[in-house]
Design a protein around this motif. Structure first.
Motif, PDB file in Angstrom:
ATOM      1  N   TYR B 195       0.864  -1.173   0.000  1.00  0.00           N
ATOM      2  CA  TYR B 195       0.000   0.000   0.000  1.00  0.00           C
ATOM      3  C   TYR B 195       0.901   1.223   0.000  1.00  0.00           C
ATOM      4  CZ  TYR B 195      -3.886  -3.067   1.290  1.00  0.00           C
ATOM      5  OH  TYR B 195      -4.832  -4.055   1.299  1.00  0.00           O
ATOM      6  N   CYS B 203      -4.155   6.685   0.760  1.00  0.00           N
ATOM      7  CA  CYS B 203      -3.332   5.498   0.626  1.00  0.00           C
ATOM      8  C   CYS B 203      -3.972   4.573  -0.394  1.00  0.00           C
ATOM      9  CB  CYS B 203      -3.250   4.823   1.991  1.00  0.00           C
ATOM     10  SG  CYS B 203      -2.360   3.287   1.950  1.00  0.00           S
ATOM     11  N   LYS B 204      -3.174   4.018  -1.292  1.00  0.00           N
ATOM     12  CA  LYS B 204      -3.741   3.131  -2.307  1.00  0.00           C
ATOM     13  C   LYS B 204      -2.940   1.845  -2.386  1.00  0.00           C
ATOM     14  CE  LYS B 204      -5.652   6.343  -5.733  1.00  0.00           C
ATOM     15  NZ  LYS B 204      -4.831   7.554  -5.597  1.00  0.00           N
ATOM     16  N   LYS B 205      -3.679   0.796  -2.676  1.00  0.00           N
ATOM     17  CA  LYS B 205      -2.990  -0.477  -2.894  1.00  0.00           C
ATOM     18  C   LYS B 205      -2.215  -0.363  -4.197  1.00  0.00           C
ATOM     19  CE  LYS B 205      -5.236  -4.485  -3.912  1.00  0.00           C
ATOM     20  NZ  LYS B 205      -5.986  -5.732  -3.623  1.00  0.00           N
TER      21      LYS B 205
END
Lengths: 380, 528
Positions: B195, B203-205
């Motif tokens: 992440y 927050c991004k995968k």
């Protein structure tokens, strides 16, 4: 082959048959000497030396071969229009920027690496040479053959009709404009037979015989030469077609783009206002703004033949001595002809100016050298 | 293969007294210090850090079992925790509460490099709330949820701190989640899910690394590579970011001191630390680049991989040398292009820095930092010295191929608009002359592929007796060069000078000495 001096008949007053006057000065020996030598070179390109024929079948075979070759070849000669350019037997090089040139080098190297059968490659664009893998003398005669015989015979596929076999080939998903000028005309037909012309070029021990593959995409033509001892199959042609077709098509459009850009940048000043002929003995590079497109059947010049003869005479003078020279000739009416020889280079300029004098003419020529030939060293 | 292992433990680990009944060992991740506390501190505390040449030792009163002990930066302040709710500072100082936040927390993790703390919240524990510490303030970042493989019913704590690690990869903060799939699900095995936690924003995968294995894992980051340790198979593999390549198995090389590899007493700390408390060692995990060249068959991808590693220069150059034996021209071209792209970026950064400093501080704003030249910048001198000059001497490769390779390098330099150094042109000329390829040389010069320069012009003159056209070509070159008016006088000088290879070029009425490389003279002499 017989060349006769031109003659005029002068009528006689006394009723006698008209007197014949031969005009020897009208013909330049150097020009026709060069034509004869070129005939031999062309014969040798396709048949090998005389000695080779003699070894194979004595004089009889040689005579046969000569007859067969010259029967067709002589018909293509137009002796009236032979001139100084025949003396030079030069090659016109295509002007190119460094980056595109390197891309072409890269292309040639990669094709030669992938198809290891290929021994020599030559690359031309618009009937002008860019790269030759052959020695000079061989390339010179091959160039003449390509530009005066082979290329004029084939028209562009874009002009061909919808059902014509000349339409662009589709290889896989790639559309490309590549096609064979020698060899298979239609790769799709498995029954069709084909053969490549064989040429003889000089090698370490005399000569070697090669297949001549000429492959074209738009205005770019690549010549691939493979040893004649190898049999070229349809599979090989298909391999070459799928490898070279797309790449050559891309290169051709790159070159075209670059050429257009360069023309725009250099602008109209570089457009030839001067009538000149340039030749470099070292690399056989020639450039003429006097001659229009040379084909097998026609060769136009934009100047009076008398002026061309003057050029020829100057050239003879140059050939006599090794030193650098400059000759200025005042020709008829307002024409001036300047011949300049520097190192291995010859430059001929034809000027047409009213009330000109030596100084003016000299300055004009200097101006020409500065603009058209600014990266070439001419001794003043 | 002896060179299989590309991960290894550092040669000189930090040694400390191993954990025992009388000695407790603590590790402070922020300062990377190991504390060996004997008898609660009464018989001594020995502190060793990574860079310390000597350890710090002191005594403190045994006031009970030590739960945690740390130093501040510079070892100025000591903090000791003996109970669950209090921290003691032996020196009397004043303490000020800066901020307080009320959250139900299951566990936390702190990343010292980025000064970010990650809190596990909610019953399941998979909603992570990060806070950033900056300039004495604590800022709440946007929270995010870790996707669990199975949603437990009823809800219970399903994410433990052992499953999470924080790391900086290519300067960015990532939260790594070791996702274990249950055996019933027909999944290939465990995964590492990354992440990306940007400073601002959500927050991004970002990546999923499939491990194709199950069991106990541990994570490290070395040289921007994600290293996954698998205990049961005693293997570690790595995946670089971005764009993973197939994680190969590799076993670390035998460390110089006897120890049990992958023992269960091993603890893994971020980013690249492995500690064996039972044996008393702290190792740094290191990457050995040379064995990695066998991992990727595609030379283009291999270059991409190597260009991102720290100590890559010599490995890259050796790959170039080797690939020129076996590889084809398109591969060679791709390798050159990748290297020159990095080289060009560096040159441009240098240029803009130079321009900025020249124009002075009148521009205002932050002072530009001098661009750092990493090992990934391979310039022409590197390529010439380590790869091309020896390559052109090889007898087992056709001269056609040698010239094609050098021309490919020149083409690539031109493509990236990098000025080609004259010694590369000299190399081409030398190779062409040695193989009697004069008609090729002539064509290259005619099209100015080998750029005009005075040294090159003099070189050509030295060829004149073997190859007469060189005379004309060199005069042309001198004319185009910086001092065209000298050319006339020069040509006379040449005609009169002796035909022995001139080591000096006399131009005009000054004697300008232009050195012609020795080996070049040798070549032209042998050809006569």
């Amino acid at each position: 082959m017989v060349v006769r001096n031109p003659m005029i008949e002068k009528p006689n007053k006394d009723g006698k048959p008209p007197a014949i006057e031969y005009q020897e000065e009208e013909i330049l020996d150097t020009v026709y000497g060069a034509v004869v030598r070129q005939c031999y070179s062309m014969y040798k390109l396709f048949n090998g030396t005389f000695g080779r024929a003699m070894e194979a079948g004595g004089v009889e075979l040689l005579i046969q071969k000569l007859e067969k070759f010259f029967y067709r070849y002589l018909q293509t000669l137009h002796l009236q229009s032979c001139d100084l350019l025949d003396v030079f037997g030069g090659i016109s090089f295509f002007p190119l920027d460094k980056m595109t040139y390197l891309k072409i080098q890269s292309f040639v190297n990669r094709v030669e690496e992938s198809l290891s059968l290929i021994k020599y490659t030559a690359f031309l664009y618009n009937d002008q040479l860019i790269w030759s893998g052959l020695e000079q003398d061989d390339m010179r005669i091959l160039y003449k053959y390509l530009t005066t015989s082979l290329f004029p015979r084939h028209s562009e596929p874009e002009l061909a009709g919808r059902d014509s076999p000349l339409r662009p080939e589709v290889t896989g998903n790639l559309l490309h404009y590549g096609r064979f000028l020698t060899g298979p005309t239609n790769l799709k037909d498995p029954e069709a037979k084909f053969r490549f012309p064989k040429i003889f070029v000089s090698a370490e021990e005399g000569y070697e015989e090669l297949h001549l593959i000429v492959y074209k995409a738009m205005s770019a033509a690549a010549c691939f030469m493979i040893s004649a001892t190898v049999e070229l199959t349809r599979e090989f042609c298909e391999q070459l077609d799928s490898l070279v077709g797309p790449q050559l098509t891309l290169l051709a459009s790159d070159i075209c783009e670059q050429f257009t850009i360069n023309r725009r940048i250099s602008g109209p000043e570089k457009e030839p206002q001067f009538k000149f002929i340039y030749f470099n003995h070292m690399n056989l590079a020639e450039k003429s703004t006097i001659h229009m497109r040379k084909t097998a059947s026609v060769c136009l010049t934009s100047v009076h033949p008398d002026l061309m003869k003057i050029l020829g005479d100057i050239n003879c003078d140059f050939a006599r001595f090794d030193e650098d020279e400059e000759i200025i000739v005042k020709a008829m009416t307002d024409y001036w002809v300047v011949g300049k020889k520097s190192d291995q280079r010859e430059l001929y300029v034809i000027l047409n100016q009213k009330n000109a004098n030596l100084i003016l003419v000299n300055e004009e020529v200097k101006r020409l050298c500065a603009t058209q030939f600014n990266n070439i060293f001419f001794l003043d | 293969m002896a060179e299989e292992h590309y991960l290894e433990l550092s040669e000189n680990p930090v040694q400390f007294e191993h954990a025992s009944s009388v000695n407790n060992v603590f590790f402070d991740e922020a300062n990377k210090q190991v504390f060996a506390v004997r008898s609660g501190g009464a018989t001594g505390v020995v502190v060793k850090g990574p860079d310390d040449k000597c350890s710090v030792a002191f005594r403190m009163d045994d006031k009970g079992e030590v739960k945690c002990i740390k130093f501040s930066i510079g070892n100025k302040i000591l903090a000791v925790q003996r109970t669950l709710k209090s921290v003691v500072f032996p020196d009397k100082r004043s303490l000020k509460l800066l901020k307080s936040q009320s959250i139900n927390v299951n566990w936390y993790q702190y990343c010292p490099e980025t000064a970010v703390i990650l809190l596990s919240t909610t019953v399941q524990g998979n909603v992570l709330q990060p806070f950033a510490f900056r300039n004495g303030t604590m800022t709440k970042m946007s929270k995010f949820e870790i996707e669990l493989p199975v949603i437990p019913k009823p809800a219970k704590l399903s994410l433990s701190e052992r499953d999470i690690a924080m790391a900086t990869i290519y300067g960015q903060l990532y939260v790594m989640y070791l996702k274990h799939h249950s055996r019933t699900v027909n999944s290939p095995g465990a995964e590492v899910v990354l992440y990306h936690l940007p400073r601002d924003g959500t927050c991004k995968k970002s990546h999923v690394l499939k491990l194709n294995m199950t069991g106990k894992f541990a994570l490290n980051i070395v040289d921007n590579l994600v290293v996954v340790h698998h205990q049961s198979s005693q293997v570690s593999g790595s995946e670089p970011e971005p764009g993973p390549f197939s994680g190969p198995a590799a076993v670390p090389t035998q460390p110089p001191v006897p120890c049990q590899l992958y023992s269960s007493s091993w603890s893994v700390f971020q980013p690249d630390i492995i500690i064996s408390a039972s044996e008393g060692y702290l190792w740094y995990l290191q990457v050995k680049l040379p064995p990695t060249v066998h991992l990727l068959q595609d030379k283009g991808k291999l270059m991409d991989f190597l260009l991102r590693r720290r100590d890559c220069k010599m490995v890259i150059l050796s790959v170039c040398s080797q690939s020129q034996e076996k590889a084809s021209l398109p591969v060679v071209a791709t390798v050159f292009d990748k290297l020159n792209q990095v080289y060009k970026e560096y040159l441009e950064a240098e240029q803009s820095y130079a321009a900025a400093t020249e124009s002075g501080t009148s521009r205002g704003g932050a002072a530009q930092k001098r661009p750092v030249r990493t090992q990934a910048v391979i310039d022409q001198s590197d390529m010439y010295t380590h790869v091309l000059s020896s390559f052109t001497e090889r007898k087992d490769v056709t001269h056609k191929f040698i010239i094609a390779v050098v021309m490919e390098y020149i083409r690539s330099l031109n493509q990236y608009q990098i000025t080609v150094q004259h010694y590369l042109y000299e190399l081409v000329i030398k190779t062409l002359v040695q193989n009697n390829l004069f008609y090729m040389l002539h064509q290259f010069l005619q099209y100015h592929v080998l750029s005009d320069s005075k040294p090159l012009a003099c070189l050509l003159l030295s060829l004149e007796s073997t190859y007469p056209p060189a005379h004309q070509l060199s005069l042309d070159m001198l004319k185009v060069g910086p001092e065209p008016d000298r050319v006339g006088r020069y040509s006379h000088a040449v005609n009169r000078s002796s035909r022995e290879a001139p080591l000096n070029c006399h131009l005009g009425n000054t004697t300008e000495k232009i050195a012609i490389p020795d080996d070049f003279n040798k070549v032209s002499r042998t050809l006569r």
